[in-house]
Design an enzyme around this catalytic site. Sequence first.
Site, PDB file in Angstrom:
ATOM      1  N   TYR A 169       0.820  -1.221   0.000  1.00 23.99           N
ATOM      2  CA  TYR A 169       0.000   0.000   0.000  1.00 23.99           C
ATOM      3  C   TYR A 169       0.856   1.274   0.000  1.00 23.99           C
ATOM      4  CZ  TYR A 169      -4.075  -2.879   0.198  1.00 23.99           C
ATOM      5  OH  TYR A 169      -5.037  -3.809  -0.136  1.00 23.99           O
TER       6      TYR A 169
ATOM      7  N   ARG B 249       1.527   1.849  -3.602  1.00 24.56           N
ATOM      8  CA  ARG B 249       0.332   2.325  -4.317  1.00 24.56           C
ATOM      9  C   ARG B 249      -0.002   3.768  -3.915  1.00 24.56           C
ATOM     10  NH1 ARG B 249      -4.593  -1.097  -4.027  1.00 24.56           N
ATOM     11  NH2 ARG B 249      -5.108   0.259  -5.767  1.00 24.56           N
TER      12      ARG B 249
ATOM     13  N   HIS C 129     -14.633   1.526  -0.993  1.00 25.91           N
ATOM     14  CA  HIS C 129     -13.517   0.641  -0.625  1.00 25.91           C
ATOM     15  C   HIS C 129     -12.424   1.378   0.150  1.00 25.91           C
ATOM     16  CE1 HIS C 129     -14.527  -2.595  -3.917  1.00 25.91           C
ATOM     17  NE2 HIS C 129     -15.348  -2.621  -2.897  1.00 25.91           N
TER      18      HIS C 129
HETATM   19  P1  OAD Z   1     -10.783  -4.479 -12.481  1.00 23.39           P
HETATM   20  O1  OAD Z   1      -9.300  -4.496 -12.678  1.00 23.39           O
HETATM   21  O2  OAD Z   1     -11.441  -5.733 -12.037  1.00 23.39           O
HETATM   22  O3  OAD Z   1     -11.490  -4.039 -13.841  1.00 23.39           O
HETATM   23  C1  OAD Z   1     -11.056  -2.928 -14.563  1.00 23.39           C
HETATM   24  C2  OAD Z   1     -12.034  -2.681 -15.685  1.00 23.39           C
HETATM   25  O4  OAD Z   1     -11.645  -1.483 -16.332  1.00 23.39           O
HETATM   26  C3  OAD Z   1     -12.071  -3.778 -16.750  1.00 23.39           C
HETATM   27  O5  OAD Z   1     -13.424  -4.132 -17.021  1.00 23.39           O
HETATM   28  C4  OAD Z   1     -11.414  -3.127 -17.971  1.00 23.39           C
HETATM   29  O6  OAD Z   1     -11.991  -3.566 -19.194  1.00 23.39           O
HETATM   30  C5  OAD Z   1     -11.718  -1.662 -17.725  1.00 23.39           C
HETATM   31  N1  OAD Z   1     -10.733  -0.739 -18.318  1.00 23.39           N
HETATM   32  C6  OAD Z   1      -9.393  -0.847 -18.385  1.00 23.39           C
HETATM   33  N2  OAD Z   1      -8.833   0.229 -18.945  1.00 23.39           N
HETATM   34  C7  OAD Z   1      -9.849   1.072 -19.256  1.00 23.39           C
HETATM   35  C8  OAD Z   1      -9.938   2.356 -19.871  1.00 23.39           C
HETATM   36  N3  OAD Z   1      -8.841   3.024 -20.277  1.00 23.39           N
HETATM   37  N4  OAD Z   1     -11.155   2.911 -20.026  1.00 23.39           N
HETATM   38  C9  OAD Z   1     -12.279   2.256 -19.626  1.00 23.39           C
HETATM   39  N5  OAD Z   1     -12.268   1.047 -19.036  1.00 23.39           N
HETATM   40  C10 OAD Z   1     -11.066   0.453 -18.851  1.00 23.39           C
HETATM   41  O7  OAD Z   1     -11.100  -3.256 -11.488  1.00 23.39           O
HETATM   42  P2  OAD Z   1     -12.414  -2.974 -10.620  1.00 23.39           P
HETATM   43  O8  OAD Z   1     -13.624  -3.459 -11.325  1.00 23.39           O
HETATM   44  O9  OAD Z   1     -12.357  -1.575 -10.202  1.00 23.39           O
HETATM   45  O10 OAD Z   1     -11.182  -4.146  -4.443  1.00 23.39           O
HETATM   46  O11 OAD Z   1     -12.139  -3.900  -9.373  1.00 23.39           O
HETATM   47  C11 OAD Z   1     -13.062  -3.937  -8.322  1.00 23.39           C
HETATM   48  C12 OAD Z   1     -12.370  -4.201  -7.008  1.00 23.39           C
HETATM   49  O12 OAD Z   1     -11.571  -5.378  -7.141  1.00 23.39           O
HETATM   50  C13 OAD Z   1     -11.371  -3.149  -6.595  1.00 23.39           C
HETATM   51  O13 OAD Z   1     -11.964  -2.044  -5.941  1.00 23.39           O
HETATM   52  C14 OAD Z   1     -10.474  -3.901  -5.671  1.00 23.39           C
HETATM   53  C15 OAD Z   1     -10.293  -5.154  -6.499  1.00 23.39           C
HETATM   54  O14 OAD Z   1      -9.980  -6.314  -5.818  1.00 23.39           O
HETATM   55  C16 OAD Z   1     -10.499  -4.369  -3.300  1.00 23.39           C
HETATM   56  O15 OAD Z   1      -9.282  -4.343  -3.250  1.00 23.39           O
HETATM   57  C17 OAD Z   1     -11.383  -4.639  -2.132  1.00 23.39           C
END
Ligand code: OAD
Length: 228
Positions: free
Chosen positions: A53, A56, A105
């Site tokens: 962290y 990050r 989160h």
């Molecule tokens: P993910 O990494 O699971 O998903 C990222 C999404 O962003 C994917 O669907 C990609 O297609 C999309 N993406 C990537 N680049 C992009 C761009 N330039 N423009 C638009 N879309 C783009 O991330 P989250 O869904 O945010 O939680 O993940 C959810 C949670 O999982 C996070 O908050 C974290 C993680 O584990 C915890 O740590 C509790």
Amino acid sequence: MDKIVILTGAGLSAESGLGTFRDEGGLWAQHRIEDVATPEGFARDPALVHGFYNARRQQAAGAEPNDAHRALARLQRDHPGTVILVTQNVDGLHEKAGSEVIHMHGALDRALCAACGLRWDAAAEMTPRTRCPGCEAKAARPDVVWFGEMPYHMEQIVDHLADCALFAAIGTSGQVYPAAGFVQEASAAGAETVELNLNATDMSRAFDSHHIGPASRIVPAWVESLLP
Ligand code: OAD
């Protein structure tokens, strides 16, 4: 304008240089969730978790919002009280762009005492020796929600989903609950739903419409289409 709830995920910050979790080479390809994003992992090896962290936090502090963050801030500013931003992101880029946001989160720049529950502004570097400024226990942890923990502000979010006219999910893979279920909740309450993402996701079928492309391009265009 009727109420809009917008859920954002890591894809929104990808073009600001912050890696996503599940895209190729993403954070969860480089680190085991069990090691760095669970209370059990923290109990086992707090130095490892703080190191993850700290890195990050440093990366987020050096990042700038992109056109997608800025467009959402403009939408919110032009429609006070009707645009509810909920983010799964722990970076501070929505705030840097001028938005008010619900951090479900948690946030990298905040610390939480695992012993007494006090919260405070995190130092750039935290270690297992960092003391709580309240009870003085060496129990400081990042104020981020880990797997197995309840996301923050859920009551408030559920209330907003129940009375919004439009729900949008931007840059999130829809793999993590409860956020992944927001589209069904909003739909059941009668809202129109829209997904904005670089690609189709496992949740795409649940949305009424889609905008496919990089957030910095599709979000400003979508915001433009909402403004009179
Ligand atoms: P993910 O990494 O699971 O998903 C990222 C999404 O962003 C994917 O669907 C990609 O297609 C999309 N993406 C990537 N680049 C992009 C761009 N330039 N423009 C638009 N879309 C783009 O991330 P989250 O869904 O945010 O939680 O993940 C959810 C949670 O999982 C996070 O908050 C974290 C993680 O584990 C915890 O740590 C509790």
